[in-house]
Design an enzyme around this catalytic site. Structure first.
Site, PDB file in Angstrom:
ATOM      1  N   HIS A  52      -6.038  -2.070  -4.869  1.00 59.37           N
ATOM      2  CA  HIS A  52      -4.910  -2.722  -5.512  1.00 59.37           C
ATOM      3  C   HIS A  52      -5.068  -4.243  -5.465  1.00 59.37           C
ATOM      4  CE1 HIS A  52      -3.478  -2.351  -1.220  1.00 59.37           C
ATOM      5  NE2 HIS A  52      -3.206  -3.625  -1.443  1.00 59.37           N
TER       6      HIS A  52
HETATM    7  P1  TYD Z   1      -1.315   1.721   1.457  1.00 57.27           P
HETATM    8  O1  TYD Z   1      -1.076   0.392   0.838  1.00 57.27           O
HETATM    9  O2  TYD Z   1      -1.375   2.915   0.565  1.00 57.27           O
HETATM   10  O3  TYD Z   1      -2.618   1.658   2.355  1.00 57.27           O
HETATM   11  P2  TYD Z   1      -4.133   1.680   1.882  1.00 57.27           P
HETATM   12  O4  TYD Z   1      -4.173   1.215   0.462  1.00 57.27           O
HETATM   13  O5  TYD Z   1      -4.827   0.748   2.811  1.00 57.27           O
HETATM   14  O6  TYD Z   1      -4.592   3.091   2.038  1.00 57.27           O
HETATM   15  O7  TYD Z   1      -0.210   1.948   2.566  1.00 57.27           O
HETATM   16  C1  TYD Z   1      -0.097   3.158   3.271  1.00 57.27           C
HETATM   17  C2  TYD Z   1       1.385   3.500   3.471  1.00 57.27           C
HETATM   18  O8  TYD Z   1       2.027   2.522   4.275  1.00 57.27           O
HETATM   19  C3  TYD Z   1       2.159   3.543   2.160  1.00 57.27           C
HETATM   20  O9  TYD Z   1       3.048   4.654   2.233  1.00 57.27           O
HETATM   21  C4  TYD Z   1       2.963   2.264   2.162  1.00 57.27           C
HETATM   22  C5  TYD Z   1       3.162   1.985   3.640  1.00 57.27           C
HETATM   23  N1  TYD Z   1       3.279   0.556   3.973  1.00 57.27           N
HETATM   24  C6  TYD Z   1       4.496   0.045   4.412  1.00 57.27           C
HETATM   25  O10 TYD Z   1       5.510   0.759   4.495  1.00 57.27           O
HETATM   26  N2  TYD Z   1       4.568  -1.266   4.751  1.00 57.27           N
HETATM   27  C7  TYD Z   1       3.483  -2.094   4.671  1.00 57.27           C
HETATM   28  O11 TYD Z   1       3.601  -3.299   5.012  1.00 57.27           O
HETATM   29  C8  TYD Z   1       2.227  -1.558   4.203  1.00 57.27           C
HETATM   30  C9  TYD Z   1       1.016  -2.430   4.088  1.00 57.27           C
HETATM   31  C10 TYD Z   1       2.168  -0.228   3.871  1.00 57.27           C
END
Ligand code: TYD
Length: 137
Positions: A52
């Protein structure tokens, strides 16, 4: 809004043979106010995550333990950064599509962010990312 280039900061290592300490201060070490902190750990070696970009959020990434790589794409340049030191900070600008990969088993990736979590600030669709940022070059 103009494109901003992501960059690497080599932070200072303090302490002595007994142990070390490294400091990150808002507007001093990193060029923004820190509103949120999270850390990524226990990532399987073959997993790639992220996929992203953001509209507003600026981030600072530090692998405080172990190592990982970060793929960056701002629509005009693509690069891979190795984060393998607790003193190496990647200032990740919102306009960089990013993917984290090659996590070592002991990797703890610390992320400092300029904004609170807001799902609306994420661009998770690659085509939408290209469309939104390529016109800003
Ligand atoms: P995500 O952005 O999908 O992680 P990655 O792309 O690294 O796999 O985030 C994982 C989960 O955590 C998603 O359900 C959103 C949640 N999240 C929060 O609630 N607060 C935050 O600050 C972040 C970064 C993620």
């Amino acid at each position: 809004m103009n494109m901003i280039e992501s960059s690497i900061i080599n932070n200072k290592k303090m302490g002595d043979d007994k142990g070390y300490l490294t400091v990150i201060e808002e507007q001093i070490t990193v060029p923004f106010d820190i509103k949120r902190v999270f850390y990524i750990y226990g990532t399987q070696e073959d997993v790639r995550r992220g996929y992203h970009a953001h509209y507003k959020t600026r981030q600072a990434l530090v692998s405080v333990s172990g190592s990982c790589k970060v793929y960056l794409n701002n629509t005009k340049r693509k690069t891979d950064i190795l984060l393998d030191s607790p003193t190496k900070i990647l200032i990740l600008e919102p306009n960089d599509w990013h993917e984290m990969y090659d996590f070592s088993e002991d990797c703890v990736l610390l992320v400092l962010a300029s904004h609170l979590y807001d799902a609306e600030d994420y661009i998770r669709d690659y085509e939408k990312f290209i469309e939104f940022y390529s016109e800003k070059l």
